[in-house]
Design an enzyme around this catalytic site. Structure first.
Site, PDB file in Angstrom:
ATOM      1  CD  GLU A 231       9.503  44.391   1.497  1.00 10.25           C
ATOM      2  OE1 GLU A 231       8.441  45.068   1.531  1.00 10.25           O
ATOM      3  OE2 GLU A 231      10.780  44.827   1.731  1.00 10.25           O
ATOM      4  CG  ASP A 373       5.958  50.085   5.937  1.00 12.52           C
ATOM      5  OD1 ASP A 373       6.232  49.195   6.222  1.00 12.52           O
ATOM      6  OD2 ASP A 373       6.400  50.633   4.966  1.00 12.52           O
TER       7      ASP A 373
END
Length: 1290
Positions: A231, A373
């Site tokens: 993250e 991502d």
């Protein structure tokens, strides 16, 4: 020496003043901008399940594996015998549709084709460019599992890892670095700063072992120089782990550099910077005089990122100092362009334009790092075009050079003195807590959401309310260490127990095996560090060891404990709120880990030398004495006083004997990143030992504060006031949990502090946490132009942050006396009571009912029926109210009632059932609730006996059962008894009079035991139970022709209906009587049910504890006698039901009441029902049986709404989450957005529409904010049509 050893040697040289890569005098650099990309690919082990019952029987040397996702798909399709995990709806856990997840092109492309294809393209056009990619350990194993299982289309190449290996080993940059750089990552997506260094180290070793599996890179695996934190969540605390594995650089969000500068401009503008609290002033340790501050709105989002360039666009050293020894660890921190990374993920391309105004201001080249991502199914991140736009758009731009991080650092390594502090925090777009340094997207202090207070107070018998800010606004979330709860926080408390058992098992095992395992070949050294340790191959891919021979040939208990523990803390399990069963996936892994560690440690507990596991110290509020506007306040701006709390979760296998917080104050109000004084426990001692950059005069002595403890064992699997969470938690109940420890501190104001936690176990083992800093503000404020500003000269004291930090004041106030008690005679044996609701300072929980001074029962409602009374008898009633604390009101005023004379029927029942029940009604009256009334034993042996008052009726209609569903109902025709005494035997024989006592006790059971269930089971209503009238139907002696002057006049208190002025239209004032011309004979013969229509009516009214239907058939003038016929419970929750024969009529007109004068008559118009089934609730009449309570929202949106924009429903039902995926509406072909929710009838909800953030919430057409929409669901299936006038951002 090995690569890792060489690197550690280089760092040591640097610390001593030597050089690492570049000479001390850096050469001039060009003004162009370096640019590179980091792509993150990951899928969790969605259900890391292992049948623990199979371990003992597994042969030595056989693999021990939890399920990878290919096996999970098989498990869900065909759960094995004895599989224990099912959702409340009966479907097997987990809820995830993995076939759908993995079928998306974003997954197949990112895992099976795009990376090496794009790397080949870059190889020919951008010689210095690198693709830095993470493939998590879990996604590698999941893809391989799916290919082996063959259960997802497109995954069919067993050699799927070969193209990866070829690209990694064969494609090189101009400087010889890997073009496709598979950088380090935590194997199961665990967040190192949150799980701690022991967990992170094992998970990164697991990742390396996975990269080296034969089906991926195999023996060609080489450890990368770089690291991508899960993250993008970085903390200086994890640097020792990176150093231990030889990692040289890590990407870090650029705003976490900027938010540490001493000239940060937004301290007095809370919420402006990414919608979170301003940085705590303890983080403001860096200075940069070059460039300027820039505000960067995130594309199509509300957040605005503030950065200072070029400080936030050039690499710097970041470091960790061991607080006990002063030893330093460091890596290069490479800033990631947060706003632009989001933009490319959303739009598919981005340029480095934001950095161009700041070229050539410092010696280093700026670097534009885009990280997002690579496999995201939403937006454009998971698109081959986006992957290719790195070279086609970003690097093709004028003044920009595609240059990987390794290539960049070759000539742009920071100067040795360029050491900066970075703020904790993560990726920018978590929306509810964007890059918050308190990490509130993945944990939240135990608290109470505003919408939970009603349930909280009801369960706890308290009267708490959300505290208000200085402007008088109630906060959205209230922290409470004593009484609060949060499912995410629970996971970190659970972690401490499993972690401590795993660490203790490891410590004992390695002490007993001092030469157990160490790297023996080059591949081992690429995966792990030097020295005696658990076998990384066994803790990653264990096989069964021989328990009888010290686990020879396989994994020992410590390795198995770690193997099963590591899948637990995938951050994705906390990303999407509770998301059905995500909240219990950690518990599954914790329990499986403890299965191996706990018995092993328990047997060897005398050898425990491991200190307590202590979660890194937390504080609340984040900014004591200053402004806070975070998820922990429910996004309510709070200006707090100087009180704060330090808390943690801790556990030790031998028990914690002592735990405390230590705090010391700084001399100055600011600190510098290069200073070591505040980073160590003992500055004076280490300064004397020669550790540089320490001045003991800068800090004071440590002050100790004891910690309170909250034992969490009682709440380990949820709390009663969060029932939906508790229901899921109890599907996978956790077994061991750490306790919550907390201290309240209010001794400081306008001061910079250090603090840490020290814990000791029963064996004397000590754990000291890392040292952290906090600036405690003034806690006082000035108000000017509507804005509160912190000031030591302020005259306004800040809000106190806590509401449960002092003992709750006991509730000793009694409820008010109930008023207006009414007693209504219902028949010769029952009286109905009703009264007005009493009031209380907190809440009335019920009422005590007294008859003739003796308490006869309680009820939570404001009505009660007293049954079993004697005929022709006067009774006096009084009522008391009580609350949750047991306080009783005084007696209400008395109400009296006298029962009329009544007819009685006495039935002797010859025992056929061991516990017989009689289900009955006075002929033509209301049935008892099935199974009826138990028949007591008689004075005559072998018989049971009951006497029933049937009021004015002359016959009793009845059937018998055993209380468990076996019925005797005279073949479906029921039995009839006249007044007087009768004897019944299970052969169906009815005989007048009492039985004659037998001369001897029968030894043989009756020849005909009544077992068959009646053809129409007598359970609910007069038709679904007995329906047959006596042979001779009674005829009324008085016709019901008199219309009343006024009928029901009371208005319901809850049900939204209007009392009639004179309805129902015809109500007889004289009840019709019916006297049969003769009593039934000894064996009555029932009359067949007349042929004709019928109406089955289902009625739901939460305000009525009893429901009566008062009706007349179409074409008739006669109404039933008020209040009508009592309806019975049905198989549909909350609905009462009745089936009414219509004969030749085609319908009926009806009104409903509670039997005590409260009516629902459709606003005076009554209701009409046709033949067949009808359902009525909240005034909503539909044809057919009841439908589940649901509300379908149909929403029209403005024409300016972006095409395919998401629209969310947010409200009190989901804690006002503006982008809750569970409340995402679906756009229809007509452009209407819709969603159907199961909202309970009668429970009011408030809500609004958003496009995924509060910046895109709906507004009035003028752009002004609107009040929350409200809805009280009527029940059944309901549709609500809405129109959004305008979005806030348009």
């Amino acid at each position: 020496m090995t690569r890792k050893t060489r690197y550690l040697h280089q760092i040591t040289t640097l610390i001593l003043g030597g050089l690492l890569i570049v000479p001390a005098a850096a050469p001039p650099v060009s003004a162009d901008i370096a640019a590179t990309h980091v792509y993150h690919n990951h899928m969790p082990n969605f259900w890391a399940y292992y049948d623990l019952n199979t371990y003992n029987s597994t042969p030595v040397g056989s693999p021990i594996r939890y399920t990878y996702d290919g096996e999970v798909i098989q498990l869900k399709q065909n759960p094995p015998a004895g599989y224990p995990y099912y959702l409340p709806n009966g479907s097997p856990m987990p809820h995830d549709d993995l076939v759908s997840y993995y079928s998306h092109h974003a997954k197949t492309g990112a895992y099976l084709t795009w990376p090496w294809s794009v790397a080949n393209t870059l190889h020919s056009s951008h010689p210095q460019a690198q693709m830095h990619v993470t493939m998590s350990g879990s996604v590698v194993n999941n893809v391989n599992s799916i290919i082996q299982q063959g259960n997802v289309s497109g995954y069919n190449n067993p050699a799927w890892g070969t193209p990866w290996k070829n690209a990694v080993t064969q494609l090189k940059t101009a400087g010889g670095d890997n073009r496709l750089d598979l950088i380090h990552f935590s194997g199961h997506h665990s967040m190192g700063p949150l799980v701690g260094n022991d967990y992170l180290l094992k998970d990164m070793i697991y990742h390396g072992a996975t990269m080296a599996q034969p089906y991926f890179l195999g023996s060609s695996y080489k450890s990368s120089k770089g690291f991508f934190p899960t993250e993008l969540g970085f903390s200086e605390r994890i640097i020792p782990v990176l150093n231990k594995l030889g990692i040289q650089w890590s990407v870090i969000g650029n705003n976490h550099f900027s938010r540490t500068l001493k000239d940060y401009p937004l301290l007095d503008s809370p919420g402006t910077d990414t919608m979170i609290s301003p940085p705590n002033r303890s983080d403001l340790q860096n200075v940069s005089t070059a460039g300027a501050w820039v505000n960067e709105p995130m594309f199509n989002e509300q957040q605005v990122v503030y950065n200072k360039y070029p400080f936030a666009s050039t690499a710097h050293w970041v470091r960790y100092v061991d607080p006990a020894t002063g030893a330093e660890s460091r890596v290069v921190g490479v800033p990631v362009a947060q706003a632009q990374s989001w933009e490319e993920g959303y739009l598919g391309q981005v340029k480095a334009d934001a950095l161009k105004p700041y070229e050539n201001l410092v010696a280093q080249k700026q670097i534009f790092v885009v990280a997002h991502d690579g496999d995201n199914s939403s937006g454009r991140a998971g698109s081959e075009e986006t992957w290719r736009n790195a070279g086609n758009v970003t690097y093709a731009d004028s003044g920009v050079t595609g240059m990987g991080i390794d290539e960049y650092l070759r000539s742009n390594t920071p100067a040795a003195a360029d050491v900066v502090h970075v703020q904790d925090g993560s990726w920018i777009d978590t929306r509810d807590s964007s890059s918050d340094p308190a990490w509130y997207h993945w944990h939240l202090p135990f608290g109470i959401w505003k919408g939970q207070f009603a349930a909280f107070n009801q369960v706890n018998g308290t009267a708490y309310a959300p505290k208000k800010n200085l402007a008088g606004v109630e906060e959205g979330m209230t922290v409470s260490f004593e009484k609060g709860y949060h499912y995410l926080e629970r996971n970190f408390a659970l972690l401490q127990a499993s972690l401590n058992y795993a660490k203790t098992a490891e410590q004992i095992w390695l002490e007993e095996h001092p030469n157990y395992w160490k790297p023996a070949n080059p591949l081992d050294r690429e995966v792990t560090y030097e020295g005696n340790q658990l076998n990384p191959w066994m803790l990653s891919y264990p096989v069964k060891g021989n328990p009888a021979n010290d686990y020879a040939g396989g994994a020992n208990p410590a390795e198995l404990a770690w193997y099963f523990l590591l899948p637990a803390m995938d951050s994705g399990f906390g990303y999407y709120d509770e998301n059905v069963d995500d909240s219990v996936k950690p518990a599954l892994s914790f329990n499986q880990s403890l299965y191996f560690s706990k018995p092993y440690v328990s047997q060897k507990l005398a050898k425990d030398k491991t200190g307590p596991s202590v979660w890194w110290p937390q504080r609340y509020p984040y900014n004591p004495g200053s402004a806070n506007v975070s998820k922990a306040e429910g996004w309510t701006l709070q200006h707090y006083n100087n009180a704060f709390a330090i808390y943690t979760y801790a556990f030790d296998t031998s028990g914690i004997s002592e735990i405390k917080v230590k705090v010391r104050a700084h001399r100055d109000k600011t600190a510098d990143a290069a200073d070591n004084t505040f980073k160590v426990y003992d500055p004076a001692g280490l300064a004397a030992a020669g550790i540089a950059n320490i001045d003991p005069a800068k800090v004071g002595a440590w002050t100790e504060y004891p910690m309170n403890v909250r034992d969490l064992s009682a709440d380990i699997n949820g709390v009663d006031w969060q029932p939906s969470s508790m229901t899921i938690m109890q599907k996978v109940p956790a077994t061991d949990i750490g306790n919550l420890y907390f201290s309240y501190i209010s001794d400081y104001r306008d001061q910079l502090l250090d603090y840490f936690i020290e814990a000791k176990d029963a064996k004397g083992n000590v754990t000291q946490s890392d040292i952290q800093q906090v600036y405690v503000g003034a806690g006082k404020y000035k108000l000017a132009n509507g804005k509160y500003t912190e000031s030591m000269q302020g005259t306004i004291e800040g809000t106190h942050p806590f509401i449960t930090d002092v003992p709750a004041v006991p509730d000793t106030e009694a409820p008010a006396v109930p008023a207006n008690l009414q007693a209504t005679v219902m028949n010769a044996s029952s009286v109905g009571l009703s009264w007005n609701a009493a009031t209380d300072n907190i809440r009335v929980t019920g009422y005590e009912i007294y008859r003739n001074g003796v308490r006869i029962g309680t009820t939570p409602s404001t009505s009660y029926t007293d049954s079993g009374l004697s005929a022709s008898t006067a009774y006096e009633y009084r009522v008391k109210a009580y609350d949750a604390s047991g306080n009783l009101s005084g007696f209400s005023a008395a109400a009296t009632a006298t029962t009329p004379a009544g007819n009685h029927v006495t039935v002797y029942y010859k025992q056929g059932y061991s516990t017989p029940y009689i289900h009955y009604r006075p002929a033509g009256g209301t049935w008892t609730t099935a199974p009826g009334v138990a028949i007591p034993a008689a004075e005559v042996a072998g018989y049971n006996k009951i006497t029933i008052n049937i009021g004015a009726a002359t016959q009793l209609e009845a059937c018998f059962n055993n209380g468990s569903g076996t019925w005797d109902s005279n073949g479906g025709s029921n039995y009839l008894f006249g007044t007087g005494t009768w004897t019944y035997t299970p052969t169906g024989k009815i005989q007048a009079g009492a039985p004659v006592a037998p001369s001897a006790t029968p030894t043989v059971a009756p020849t005909a035991t009544p077992t068959p269930k009646p053809s129409v089971t007598p359970t609910v209503t007069p038709i679904t139970t007995p329906t047959v009238a006596p042979t001779l139907s009674p005829t009324p002696t008085v016709a019901p022709t008199v219309k009343p002057s006024a009928t029901p006049i009371a208005t319901p208190t809850v049900t939204p209906t209007v009392s009639p002025t004179a309805t129902p239209t015809v109500v007889p004032t004289i009840a019709p009587t019916a006297t049969p011309t003769t009593s039934p004979s000894a064996t009555p013969v029932p009359t067949a049910t007349p042929a004709g229509n019928s109406a089955t009516i289902y009625y739901k009214n939460t305000a009525f504890s009893n429901s009566y239907i008062h009706y007349k058939l179409d074409g008739a003038t006669a109404w039933t006698t008020s209040p009508g016929v009592q309806m019975q419970a049905s198989t549909f929750s909350g609905y009462k039901a009745i089936t009414i024969p219509l004969g030749s009529a085609t319908g009926l007109t009806a009104a409903f009441n509670n039997g005590s004068g409260i009516w629902d008559n459709n606003g005076g118009s009554n209701y009409h029902f046709g033949t067949g089934s009808s359902s009525l609730t909240g005034g909503n009449l539909i044809t057919g049986e009841p439908q589940a309570d649901s509300v379908t929202f149909r929403v029209s949106v403005p024409g300016s709404t972006p095409a395919n924009a998401p629209v969310y429903l947010t409200g009190s039902f989901n804690s006002w989450n503006a982008a809750d995926p569970a409340y995402l509406l679906t756009r229809g072909s007509d452009g209407i957005y819709s969603i159907t929710l199961n909202l309970p009838a009668g429970s009011a909800v408030t809500y609004k529409l958003t496009r995924g953030s509060w910046a895109t919430v709906e507004t009035a057409s003028s752009g002004a904010d609107i009040t929350n929409r409200t809805l009280t669901p009527a029940g059944g299936a309901q549709t609500v049509t809405l129109t959004v006038q305008r979005w806030k951002d348009q």
